[in-house]
Design an enzyme around this catalytic site. Structure first.
Site, PDB file in Angstrom:
ATOM      1  N   ASN A  11       5.281  69.517  -5.361  1.00 49.91           N
ATOM      2  CA  ASN A  11       6.549  69.198  -6.022  1.00 49.91           C
ATOM      3  C   ASN A  11       6.972  70.438  -6.800  1.00 49.91           C
ATOM      4  O   ASN A  11       6.447  70.703  -7.882  1.00 49.91           O
ATOM      5  CB  ASN A  11       6.364  67.996  -6.957  1.00 49.91           C
ATOM      6  CG  ASN A  11       7.633  67.695  -7.751  1.00 49.91           C
ATOM      7  OD1 ASN A  11       8.696  68.247  -7.465  1.00 49.91           O
ATOM      8  ND2 ASN A  11       7.518  66.829  -8.748  1.00 49.91           N
ATOM      9  N   LYS A  13       9.697  71.029  -8.251  1.00 46.60           N
ATOM     10  CA  LYS A  13      10.611  70.761  -9.370  1.00 46.60           C
ATOM     11  C   LYS A  13      11.778  71.762  -9.308  1.00 46.60           C
ATOM     12  O   LYS A  13      12.225  72.094  -8.222  1.00 46.60           O
ATOM     13  CB  LYS A  13       9.841  70.804 -10.701  1.00 46.60           C
ATOM     14  CG  LYS A  13       8.592  69.901 -10.646  1.00 46.60           C
ATOM     15  CD  LYS A  13       7.913  69.706 -11.969  1.00 46.60           C
ATOM     16  CE  LYS A  13       6.696  68.799 -11.775  1.00 46.60           C
ATOM     17  NZ  LYS A  13       6.035  68.467 -13.020  1.00 46.60           N
ATOM     18  N   HIS A  97       9.757  59.948 -10.439  1.00 42.33           N
ATOM     19  CA  HIS A  97       8.950  60.951 -11.143  1.00 42.33           C
ATOM     20  C   HIS A  97       9.142  60.794 -12.648  1.00 42.33           C
ATOM     21  O   HIS A  97      10.241  60.451 -13.107  1.00 42.33           O
ATOM     22  CB  HIS A  97       9.348  62.359 -10.698  1.00 42.33           C
ATOM     23  CG  HIS A  97       8.377  63.378 -11.189  1.00 42.33           C
ATOM     24  ND1 HIS A  97       8.448  63.899 -12.461  1.00 42.33           N
ATOM     25  CD2 HIS A  97       7.289  63.924 -10.618  1.00 42.33           C
ATOM     26  CE1 HIS A  97       7.435  64.734 -12.633  1.00 42.33           C
ATOM     27  NE2 HIS A  97       6.718  64.768 -11.532  1.00 42.33           N
ATOM     28  N   GLU A  99       9.646  62.825 -14.888  1.00 39.76           N
ATOM     29  CA  GLU A  99      10.762  63.610 -15.444  1.00 39.76           C
ATOM     30  C   GLU A  99      12.103  62.914 -15.182  1.00 39.76           C
ATOM     31  O   GLU A  99      13.026  63.008 -15.991  1.00 39.76           O
ATOM     32  CB  GLU A  99      10.723  65.039 -14.864  1.00 39.76           C
ATOM     33  CG  GLU A  99       9.569  65.816 -15.482  1.00 39.76           C
ATOM     34  CD  GLU A  99       8.885  66.799 -14.563  1.00 39.76           C
ATOM     35  OE1 GLU A  99       9.481  67.215 -13.557  1.00 39.76           O
ATOM     36  OE2 GLU A  99       7.729  67.157 -14.862  1.00 39.76           O
ATOM     37  N   GLU A 169       0.639  59.438 -11.894  1.00 40.49           N
ATOM     38  CA  GLU A 169       0.828  60.666 -12.671  1.00 40.49           C
ATOM     39  C   GLU A 169       0.906  60.316 -14.155  1.00 40.49           C
ATOM     40  O   GLU A 169       1.997  59.989 -14.666  1.00 40.49           O
ATOM     41  CB  GLU A 169       2.116  61.378 -12.250  1.00 40.49           C
ATOM     42  CG  GLU A 169       2.141  61.797 -10.794  1.00 40.49           C
ATOM     43  CD  GLU A 169       3.037  63.006 -10.556  1.00 40.49           C
ATOM     44  OE1 GLU A 169       2.573  63.927  -9.887  1.00 40.49           O
ATOM     45  OE2 GLU A 169       4.177  63.041 -11.048  1.00 40.49           O
ATOM     46  N   GLY A 175       2.016  68.939 -16.525  1.00 39.11           N
ATOM     47  CA  GLY A 175       2.441  70.229 -17.067  1.00 39.11           C
ATOM     48  C   GLY A 175       1.785  70.578 -18.397  1.00 39.11           C
ATOM     49  O   GLY A 175       2.227  71.486 -19.086  1.00 39.11           O
ATOM     50  N   SER A 215      -1.523  68.319 -13.766  1.00 35.99           N
ATOM     51  CA  SER A 215      -2.377  69.480 -14.044  1.00 35.99           C
ATOM     52  C   SER A 215      -3.487  69.691 -13.020  1.00 35.99           C
ATOM     53  O   SER A 215      -4.580  70.151 -13.363  1.00 35.99           O
ATOM     54  CB  SER A 215      -2.955  69.400 -15.470  1.00 35.99           C
ATOM     55  OG  SER A 215      -1.899  69.463 -16.419  1.00 35.99           O
TER      56      SER A 215
HETATM   57  P1  13P Z   1       1.817  69.677 -12.895  1.00 37.87           P
HETATM   58  O1  13P Z   1       0.891  69.831 -11.701  1.00 37.87           O
HETATM   59  O2  13P Z   1       2.594  70.915 -13.192  1.00 37.87           O
HETATM   60  O3  13P Z   1       1.099  69.115 -14.075  1.00 37.87           O
HETATM   61  O4  13P Z   1       2.931  68.610 -12.474  1.00 37.87           O
HETATM   62  C1  13P Z   1       2.520  67.420 -11.877  1.00 37.87           C
HETATM   63  C2  13P Z   1       3.691  66.727 -11.355  1.00 37.87           C
HETATM   64  O5  13P Z   1       4.555  66.296 -12.100  1.00 37.87           O
HETATM   65  C3  13P Z   1       3.822  66.597  -9.902  1.00 37.87           C
HETATM   66  O6  13P Z   1       4.843  65.740  -9.552  1.00 37.87           O
END
Ligand code: 13P
Length: 256
Positions: A11, A13, A97, A99, A169, A175, A215
């Site tokens: 992903n 983003k 997601h 976010e 997640e 992140g 992460s």
């Molecule tokens: P990170 O791997 O950067 O923590 O993000 C995970 C994520 O949100 C994948 O969709």
């Protein structure tokens, strides 16, 4: 190690220009030939889909959008429809997601409509769920996962396990560099399966794939993929680097 072929999903983003995505996909297609034991899926931003599809179209590597709108078309400035994703070569879409839920305030009602639209359009769905830190600390992780799954999948008679993948997640792990322990992730994945078995009595939960995200890096992937019930990863930051991404895939391959 799971009996289901691990999905190693990137992903990206809001990262990578179309050209950067194209270059990454070219590098990946060469390296993926040596990694038939995993299913790769790339999720570029909407502007990168076409370029990445150009590289992936004759390969086994999947392509997906990071979001979609539930309407077929219309006056929704800034949005992307299922038909547009498909026309760019997508087989997949991420829905829910954290976010989208927390920064863009998408409600479970909207997410339910998106899941229905995606499935009706013939897209496969990665549905993301996960608890906030305060919810985990309050001991309500299972309750949160159940609330999200129940709301986002409401109205479906059966769960099409070949077309829906769940991504667990935990929001506190996304992140942050703080990864869930294998025990925490394993427990949550077992809860996801149990909740869905409760919601869908005909479900054979052993056929359902549940990914972990938050992460994930090459330094922690092996301990997570070793847990039964973890069927691969949805990777953010570490998926931006081709060597790191491929290394995670190597560590996740099904043993011959
Ligand atoms: P990170 O791997 O950067 O923590 O993000 C995970 C994520 O949100 C994948 O969709």
């Amino acid at each position: 190690m799971s009996i289901r072929k691990p999905i190693i999903a990137a992903n990206w983003k809001m990262n990578k220009t179309p050209q950067e995505g194209y270059q990454f996909a070219r590098q990946l297609t060469a390296k993926a030939l040596n990694l038939p034991g995993v299913q790769f899926i790339l999720f570029p931003s909407a502007t990168g889909l076409d370029h990445v599809h150009e590289v992936l179209k004759d390969t086994a590597i999947g392509l997906g959008g990071q979001n979609l709108h539930s309407a077929e078309e219309g006056a929704y400035t800034g949005e992307t429809s299922a038909g547009m994703l498909k026309a760019c070569g997508c087989q997949w879409v991420i829905i829910g997601h954290s976010e989208r839920r927390h920064i863009f305030h998408e409600s479970d009602d909207e997410l339910r409509a998106k899941v229905a639209t995606a499935l009706n359009a013939g897209l496969k769905v990665v549905l993301c769920i996960g608890e906030l830190l305060e919810e985990r600390e309050a001991g309500s992780t299972r309750e949160v996962l159940e609330r999200q799954l129940r709301a986002d999948l409401d109205g479906m008679d059966a769960l099409p396990v070949d077309r829906i993948v769940i991504a667990y997640e935990p929001v506190w792990a996304i992140g942050t560099g703080v990864v869930a322990t294998p025990e925490q992730a394993g427990e949550a994945h077992a809860q996801v399966r149990a909740i869905l078995e409760g919601l869908f009595p005909t479900l054979n939960a052993s056929e359902l794939r549940v990914l972990y995200g938050g992460s994930v890096k090459s330094s922690n992937a092996a301990s997570l993929i070793g847990i039964p019930g973890i069927d691969g990863f949805l990777i953010g930051g570490a998926s931006l680097d081709i060597d790191e991404y491929v290394k995670i895939a190597e560590l996740s391959q099904l043993e011959a």
